[in-house]
Design a protein around this motif. Structure first.
Motif, PDB file in Angstrom:
ATOM      1  N   UNK A  20       0.860  -1.183   0.000  1.00  0.00           N
ATOM      2  CA  UNK A  20       0.000   0.000   0.000  1.00  0.00           C
ATOM      3  C   UNK A  20       0.892   1.226   0.000  1.00  0.00           C
ATOM      4  N   UNK A  21       0.966   1.895  -1.140  1.00  0.00           N
ATOM      5  CA  UNK A  21       1.833   3.061  -1.286  1.00  0.00           C
ATOM      6  C   UNK A  21       1.084   4.286  -0.790  1.00  0.00           C
ATOM      7  N   UNK A  22       1.604   4.891   0.252  1.00  0.00           N
ATOM      8  CA  UNK A  22       0.990   6.072   0.846  1.00  0.00           C
ATOM      9  C   UNK A  22       0.942   7.212  -0.168  1.00  0.00           C
ATOM     10  N   UNK A  23      -0.136   7.962  -0.157  1.00  0.00           N
ATOM     11  CA  UNK A  23      -0.326   9.063  -1.112  1.00  0.00           C
ATOM     12  C   UNK A  23       0.799  10.095  -1.018  1.00  0.00           C
ATOM     13  N   UNK A  24       1.459  10.203   0.130  1.00  0.00           N
ATOM     14  CA  UNK A  24       2.580  11.134   0.266  1.00  0.00           C
ATOM     15  C   UNK A  24       3.755  10.750  -0.626  1.00  0.00           C
ATOM     16  N   UNK A  25       3.857   9.472  -0.991  1.00  0.00           N
ATOM     17  CA  UNK A  25       4.962   9.003  -1.844  1.00  0.00           C
ATOM     18  C   UNK A  25       4.672   9.195  -3.327  1.00  0.00           C
ATOM     19  N   UNK A  26       3.435   9.491  -3.688  1.00  0.00           N
ATOM     20  CA  UNK A  26       3.064   9.615  -5.096  1.00  0.00           C
ATOM     21  C   UNK A  26       3.789  10.760  -5.790  1.00  0.00           C
TER      22      UNK A  26
END
Length: 112
Positions: free
Chosen positions: A76-82
């Motif tokens: 689950x890639x956190x939206x902060x990493x996008x």
């Protein structure tokens, strides 16, 4: 809740350096493909990358969760990493390299 098309378009743009990336609608959500392999899902405006040994090692401490009920857990890639397109593309590039190519589809018989 279906994912916003703007979210999908943004993630696909961020992954451009990973290879040939596209998103296809699937059951109200989206499958993300890289170089012909399904590598991720976008469900409820969240990015789930298929787990691979190399992807896990590269991502480091990252949560895993199923993208939908009954599914196997994914990264689950956190939206902060996008916003970090380079990191995101590298995660997808590594994961894609470890995933098998899809099986060729059998041709449908012609109806006469």
């Amino acid at each position: 809740m279906a994912s916003d098309r703007k979210t999908v378009a943004f993630i696909v743009d961020q992954l451009a350096a990973a290879g040939e990336v596209s998103a296809k609608p699937m059951f109200g959500e989206y499958g993300v493909y890289c170089d012909g392999r399904m590598v991720a899902l976008i469900c409820d405006d969240q990015l789930f990358v298929k787990p691979t040994p190399g992807g896990r090692a590269f991502a480091g401490a990252i949560d895993e969760a199923p993208p939908y009920p009954g599914a196997k857990p994914c990264l689950l890639v956190d939206a902060d990493r996008w916003d970090d397109a380079e990191w995101l593309a590298e995660l997808v590039r590594i994961s894609t390299a470890e995933l098998p190519m899809p099986k060729p589809k059998k041709p449908k018989p012609n109806k006469v």
